[in-house]
Structure formats: C-alpha cells, structure tokens
Design a protein around this motif. Structure first.
Motif, PDB file in Angstrom:
ATOM      1  N   ALA A 149       0.833  -1.208   0.000  1.00 39.65           N
ATOM      2  CA  ALA A 149       0.000   0.000   0.000  1.00 39.65           C
ATOM      3  C   ALA A 149       0.863   1.252   0.000  1.00 39.65           C
ATOM      4  N   LEU A 150       1.923   1.238   0.786  1.00 37.81           N
ATOM      5  CA  LEU A 150       2.833   2.378   0.864  1.00 37.81           C
ATOM      6  C   LEU A 150       3.531   2.618  -0.472  1.00 37.81           C
ATOM      7  N   ALA A 151       3.876   1.537  -1.174  1.00 38.22           N
ATOM      8  CA  ALA A 151       4.516   1.674  -2.479  1.00 38.22           C
ATOM      9  C   ALA A 151       3.533   2.140  -3.544  1.00 38.22           C
ATOM     10  N   LEU A 152       2.245   1.915  -3.306  1.00 41.53           N
ATOM     11  CA  LEU A 152       1.222   2.366  -4.247  1.00 41.53           C
ATOM     12  C   LEU A 152       0.871   3.832  -4.046  1.00 41.53           C
ATOM     13  N   LYS A 153       0.773   4.243  -2.778  1.00 41.54           N
ATOM     14  CA  LYS A 153       0.435   5.636  -2.478  1.00 41.54           C
ATOM     15  C   LYS A 153       0.988   5.986  -1.104  1.00 41.54           C
ATOM     16  N   PRO A 154       1.742   7.070  -0.984  1.00 41.30           N
ATOM     17  CA  PRO A 154       2.388   7.400   0.297  1.00 41.30           C
ATOM     18  C   PRO A 154       1.421   7.618   1.447  1.00 41.30           C
ATOM     19  N   PHE A 155       0.144   7.882   1.179  1.00 43.94           N
ATOM     20  CA  PHE A 155      -0.822   8.068   2.259  1.00 43.94           C
ATOM     21  C   PHE A 155      -0.839   6.874   3.213  1.00 43.94           C
ATOM     22  N   ALA A 156      -0.495   5.699   2.713  1.00 40.06           N
ATOM     23  CA  ALA A 156      -0.536   4.502   3.550  1.00 40.06           C
ATOM     24  C   ALA A 156       0.444   4.571   4.706  1.00 40.06           C
ATOM     25  N   VAL A 157       1.434   5.460   4.639  1.00 35.57           N
ATOM     26  CA  VAL A 157       2.392   5.576   5.737  1.00 35.57           C
ATOM     27  C   VAL A 157       1.691   5.990   7.024  1.00 35.57           C
ATOM     28  N   LEU A 158       0.530   6.620   6.899  1.00 35.43           N
ATOM     29  CA  LEU A 158      -0.209   7.060   8.079  1.00 35.43           C
ATOM     30  C   LEU A 158      -0.818   5.894   8.844  1.00 35.43           C
ATOM     31  N   ALA A 159      -0.865   4.714   8.228  1.00 38.83           N
ATOM     32  CA  ALA A 159      -1.341   3.517   8.929  1.00 38.83           C
ATOM     33  C   ALA A 159      -0.215   2.782   9.635  1.00 38.83           C
ATOM     34  N   VAL A 160       1.026   3.117   9.312  1.00 37.26           N
ATOM     35  CA  VAL A 160       2.172   2.418   9.900  1.00 37.26           C
ATOM     36  C   VAL A 160       2.200   2.535  11.425  1.00 37.26           C
ATOM     37  N   PRO A 161       1.932   3.715  12.018  1.00 36.41           N
ATOM     38  CA  PRO A 161       1.941   3.777  13.489  1.00 36.41           C
ATOM     39  C   PRO A 161       0.959   2.812  14.140  1.00 36.41           C
ATOM     40  N   PHE A 162      -0.186   2.584  13.501  1.00 35.58           N
ATOM     41  CA  PHE A 162      -1.176   1.684  14.097  1.00 35.58           C
ATOM     42  C   PHE A 162      -0.747   0.224  13.960  1.00 35.58           C
ATOM     43  N   LEU A 163      -0.056  -0.098  12.877  1.00 35.05           N
ATOM     44  CA  LEU A 163       0.524  -1.434  12.770  1.00 35.05           C
ATOM     45  C   LEU A 163       1.600  -1.621  13.834  1.00 35.05           C
ATOM     46  N   ALA A 164       2.429  -0.602  14.024  1.00 28.15           N
ATOM     47  CA  ALA A 164       3.487  -0.686  15.032  1.00 28.15           C
ATOM     48  C   ALA A 164       2.901  -0.830  16.437  1.00 28.15           C
ATOM     49  N   LEU A 165       1.839  -0.092  16.727  1.00 24.88           N
ATOM     50  CA  LEU A 165       1.202  -0.202  18.039  1.00 24.88           C
ATOM     51  C   LEU A 165       0.597  -1.588  18.245  1.00 24.88           C
ATOM     52  N   ALA A 166       0.040  -2.148  17.177  1.00 23.30           N
ATOM     53  CA  ALA A 166      -0.518  -3.495  17.277  1.00 23.30           C
ATOM     54  C   ALA A 166       0.576  -4.516  17.566  1.00 23.30           C
ATOM     55  N   LEU A 167       1.718  -4.367  16.905  1.00 17.24           N
ATOM     56  CA  LEU A 167       2.837  -5.276  17.157  1.00 17.24           C
ATOM     57  C   LEU A 167       3.359  -5.109  18.580  1.00 17.24           C
ATOM     58  N   TRP A 168       3.472  -3.866  19.009  1.00 12.21           N
ATOM     59  CA  TRP A 168       3.947  -3.614  20.372  1.00 12.21           C
ATOM     60  C   TRP A 168       2.993  -4.220  21.394  1.00 12.21           C
ATOM     61  N   LYS A 169       1.699  -4.049  21.147  1.00  9.88           N
ATOM     62  CA  LYS A 169       0.701  -4.595  22.063  1.00  9.88           C
ATOM     63  C   LYS A 169       0.761  -6.118  22.079  1.00  9.88           C
ATOM     64  N   ARG A 170       0.959  -6.699  20.920  1.00 11.21           N
ATOM     65  CA  ARG A 170       1.012  -8.160  20.813  1.00 11.21           C
ATOM     66  C   ARG A 170       2.192  -8.731  21.592  1.00 11.21           C
ATOM     67  N   TRP A 171       3.371  -8.179  21.370  1.00  8.68           N
ATOM     68  CA  TRP A 171       4.572  -8.802  21.931  1.00  8.68           C
ATOM     69  C   TRP A 171       4.958  -8.250  23.294  1.00  8.68           C
ATOM     70  N   ASN A 172       4.130  -7.368  23.830  1.00  5.95           N
ATOM     71  CA  ASN A 172       4.341  -6.923  25.200  1.00  5.95           C
ATOM     72  C   ASN A 172       3.180  -7.332  26.097  1.00  5.95           C
ATOM     73  N   ALA A 173       2.395  -8.287  25.630  1.00  9.07           N
ATOM     74  CA  ALA A 173       1.308  -8.806  26.458  1.00  9.07           C
ATOM     75  C   ALA A 173       1.906  -9.561  27.645  1.00  9.07           C
ATOM     76  N   PRO A 174       1.258  -9.503  28.810  1.00 12.13           N
ATOM     77  CA  PRO A 174       1.802 -10.195  29.985  1.00 12.13           C
ATOM     78  C   PRO A 174       1.811 -11.705  29.797  1.00 12.13           C
ATOM     79  N   THR A 175       2.887 -12.334  30.218  1.00 12.19           N
ATOM     80  CA  THR A 175       3.011 -13.788  30.175  1.00 12.19           C
ATOM     81  C   THR A 175       3.526 -14.273  31.521  1.00 12.19           C
ATOM     82  N   PRO A 176       3.395 -15.554  31.804  1.00 11.48           N
ATOM     83  CA  PRO A 176       3.932 -16.084  33.064  1.00 11.48           C
ATOM     84  C   PRO A 176       5.412 -15.756  33.219  1.00 11.48           C
ATOM     85  N   THR A 177       5.819 -15.514  34.436  1.00 14.16           N
ATOM     86  CA  THR A 177       7.165 -15.002  34.699  1.00 14.16           C
ATOM     87  C   THR A 177       8.189 -16.121  34.816  1.00 14.16           C
TER      88      THR A 177
END
Length: 442
Positions: A244-272
């Motif tokens: 999408a980003l290679a098709l139209k630069p506007f897609a870069v505005l969705a990148v922060p939300f993808l990054a937040l989703a990844l951060w949320k995914r891999w920083n979820a609490p797990t057993p210690t």
C-alpha cells in the motif's frame, strides 16, 4: 441509544442507503452506461434487500448476492467505459489514468518517466481549467513506480492479443482482491457484508473508480493489512501495508497503528518463567525485524531503480510538485484549509507557495496521539481503522489541496468503522501457542 445506533449501522440500512445511492446514480447515468446495468442491478438489489428483511441467516447466499451486485454496479460501468473508450476515444477518463498508461509504455520502451515532457501524449487532450495555461501534470509524473510496474504485464498481454490497453484492468483486479479480502475477515458475516457495501458498493468510491482514479489500490491493501492483522498474520499484514505504501504514500499514516498493534502483541503479559521470558523477547525481536523488512521492501525495490536514474527528477515530481516546492506546483484548492486560505485572502493565488507541511505535521501529531492512545486502551479493528481515517483526514485537510476523491476515501473508511467494531486487531494466538510450546519444552 445503543439499540438506535445498532439499527443505524445494520446491513439492511447500509445496503438500502449506500447501495441505493449507487443504483440511483447508475440510473441517472444510463445514457452513458446503458440501461442494462442499472436494470439488472435493480433486480439483484431488490432481491437482496428483501432477503435481508425477510430471511434470517443464509449469509452465504446473501454475500454471493452482494458480490453479484458489486460486479454489476461497480465493475460493470468500468468495463462499459473501457469498451466505449476503445470505440470513441477518451470520454470520462481521468488524466492520471491516461498518464499512467503512457508511463507503462515508456517503461516498456526503456525510457524515463520522471522529469519528462508529457505534452506529446493523450494527457494533453484532457481538459484543464484549474489554472491558466496547460496542465502542470504535463511536466510532472506524481505517482510512484509500483502502479506503473503493475500495468506492464497487462499491457504486454493486451498488445500481443491485439487489444487496446486500459489501466482499469489493474483496478478491476484490486476491486476483486478487496472483496475477497473482506470475505476472510474473522467477523460475523453481517459485518463483512457492511464493509463490502461501504467500500465496494459505494458511489463515493465507484464514481472515481469508473474514471480510472487509482485510490482503490492503496485502500484495498490497507484494509487487507488490517484483515491479516485480525487473523494473526503479522508478516502478511506488514507486507500488505508495505505494498500500500509503495502504491500511495498516504498509507504511511497507517504504519503507526501497525506498530502499536505489534507492540501490544509482543508486550502482552506472560507467566514469569525466565526461559519463557527470554524466548518471548527473542520471538518479539524477530517479528519486529521481519515486519519492518516486509514493510519497506516493496517501496525500496520498486522506487530505488527509478530514483538512481535521476534522483532530482523523482523528488521534484513526487514530492516538490505536490507540496509547492516548484514554480509549477499543483495548485492550492479542493475543500480543505488551503481553500479557506484562498477564500479569506491570506493566500492570493492558488499557485503561491505556503508552508502547509507545518500545519500537516501538527495536526497529524495531535490526532495520532489521541487515536493511538485510544487504540492501546482497546486494540480493536474498529479503533485501528478509525485512527487511520482520522489521521488521514488531518494530514490531507491541511495539505496544499484536499481533493474530492480524498474526501470520498475518508468517508468510505469511516463507514467501515462500525462494522470492524470490536473485532480484535491484536490476536494473541501465536503468543499463546509459543508459550504453550515453551511450557512443554520446560
């Protein structure tokens, strides 16, 4: 209140209002597109609407009916326009469509597409009344290379078959991909029905699609990225957003939300457990690196060869031309803040230079801050899409021009928000599966 909102965002209402508007538009344009498309569309529309009202369930049949309606009323006029053009020449075609086709021919011939004169192509035949003199697009090619590269195989095939090439063939494939992508969203079929109507049975999108504007391409890939994310396919989500980003630069505005989703995914609490914690960190780093690579790869691979040929020309055409950095920049206009500055006399001519980027940066940062925090509090697909639409609105409203097709795309995306709703944008299936595997290993 919630019950009233639910009724306002139901499949029946979406089809009746949005689909009804599209069908009505086709009837108004029957002299251009013929009577058979609106007539057949009316039959399918009436049957589908009746099924929604009277028949419970049977969503498989209803979705098939919707796909047929999209084919008739969205794709049908595109095909009709392509046939008409092959017989009588240019009619409703957008100058961007014609210029992209000319760029495809130039790339096949081994010629440059940035920093060249387009006045000897059919682009010069498209009327231009926004500013005095010729269309400034005759001296600039604003699109990135990927839309052009995607057209090359179809140009070669149609040429070998002795058929005329129309770039709307590529856009038709994106339309089909978009419909198929929504079909695999892990959500109730009624929600998928609404999203399909909002995006692909919507005159806000179709009207521009018929003339060959290419916004559909990046919209499809952004939505597909979100669908992949909801299915726990992080790598595919990153790749789709990268395309999408290679098709139209506007897609870069969705990148922060993808990054937040990844951060949320891999920083979820797990057993210690120490071992499990180390494995989680390692797995998270691997996903971050791979996702980042997939995100930048499409733009890097497609842009770099053209950039190396003439970096100054590429930058001038794709960045300075749209931001006011050259004397013959795209004129200030549309329905946004730039038009307000012109109307109030703060800017005297639509060709003047003005630092819109400062306003864009401030507005985008503020909107991203609030929507990013809202997404982190509740990481749903609805909030992901709402955040992207809001940031896109902030960025484009304060841009040099806020074109009508930008307004249409933003409104269409907003209409999908209730349907995406509470579908989880951060699935922990992989993380839970990994934790279970670590437990067994321990």
């Amino acid at each position: 209140m919630r019950a009233a909102l639910s009724k306002m965002t139901s499949p029946t209402l979406y089809l009746a209002v949005i689909g009804g508007l599209q069908l009505g538009l086709l009837w108004l344009l029957r002299e251009r597109f013929g009577i058979w498309l609106p007539l057949a569309g009316t039959v399918v529309f009436a049957g589908l609407l009746l099924a929604l009202v009277r028949v419970p369930g049977r969503w498989g049949v209803k979705l098939l009916g919707l796909f047929l309606l999209v084919a008739l009323t969205t794709a049908g006029p595109m095909v009709e326009s392509m046939v008409t053009r092959s017989q009588v020449g240019l009619t409703i075609e957008h100058d961007g469509l014609v210029q992209t086709e000319a760029a495809v021919d130039r790339v096949i011939a081994g010629q440059r597409i940035y920093g060249v004169d387009w006045s000897n192509t059919q682009v010069a035949r498209i009327p231009w009344t926004t500013t005095a003199g010729p269309n400034p697009a005759l001296r600039h090619f604003v699109y990135d290379p990927l839309p052009v590269l995607l057209g090359i195989p179809f140009r070669l095939v149609t040429g070998a078959a002795g058929l005329p090439f129309d770039y709307r063939i590529v856009l038709l494939l994106f339309l089909a991909l978009g419909v198929a992508g929504v079909a695999v969203l892990p959500a109730p079929p009624s929600r998928r029905f609404m999203i399909t109507v909002a995006l692909y049975l919507n005159p806000l999108i179709s009207t521009y699609l018929w003339t060959g504007r290419n916004d559909i391409a990046f919209v499809v890939m952004v939505v597909l990225s979100l669908v992949c994310l909801t299915r726990g396919r992080v790598r595919y989500a990153s790749l789709a957003l990268g395309i999408a980003l290679a098709l139209k630069p506007f897609a870069v505005l969705a990148v922060p939300f993808l990054a937040l989703a990844l951060w949320k995914r891999w920083n979820a609490p797990t057993p210690t457990l120490p071992q499990r914690g180390r494995e989680k960190v390692g797995r998270g780093r691997e996903i971050w690196v791979l996702s980042g690579a997939l995100l930048v790869m499409p733009a890097l691979v497609t842009i770099l060869p053209f950039f190396l040929v003439d970096a100054a020309a590429f930058w001038r055409d794709t960045v300075l031309y749209t931001s006011g950095g050259v004397a013959d920049a795209y004129p200030i206009g549309g329905d946004g803040f730039g038009a307000f500055l012109l109307a109030t006399g703060i800017i005297h001519r639509n060709t003047d230079s003005f630092p819109f980027w400062i306003l864009q940066l401030l507005a985008t940062a503020v909107v991203l801050w609030f929507n990013g925090r809202a997404f982190l509090r509740r990481p749903t697909a609805g909030r992901w899409m709402a955040g992207f639409a809001a940031v896109l609105l902030a960025f484009t409203f304060f841009a040099r021009f806020f074109n009508d097709n930008y307004v249409a795309v933003i409104l269409a995306l907003i209409l999908t928000v209730p349907a995406f709703g509470d579908v989880p944008a951060v699935s922990r299936d992989e993380l839970q599966g990994h934790a279970a595997g670590s437990s067994v290993a321990a």
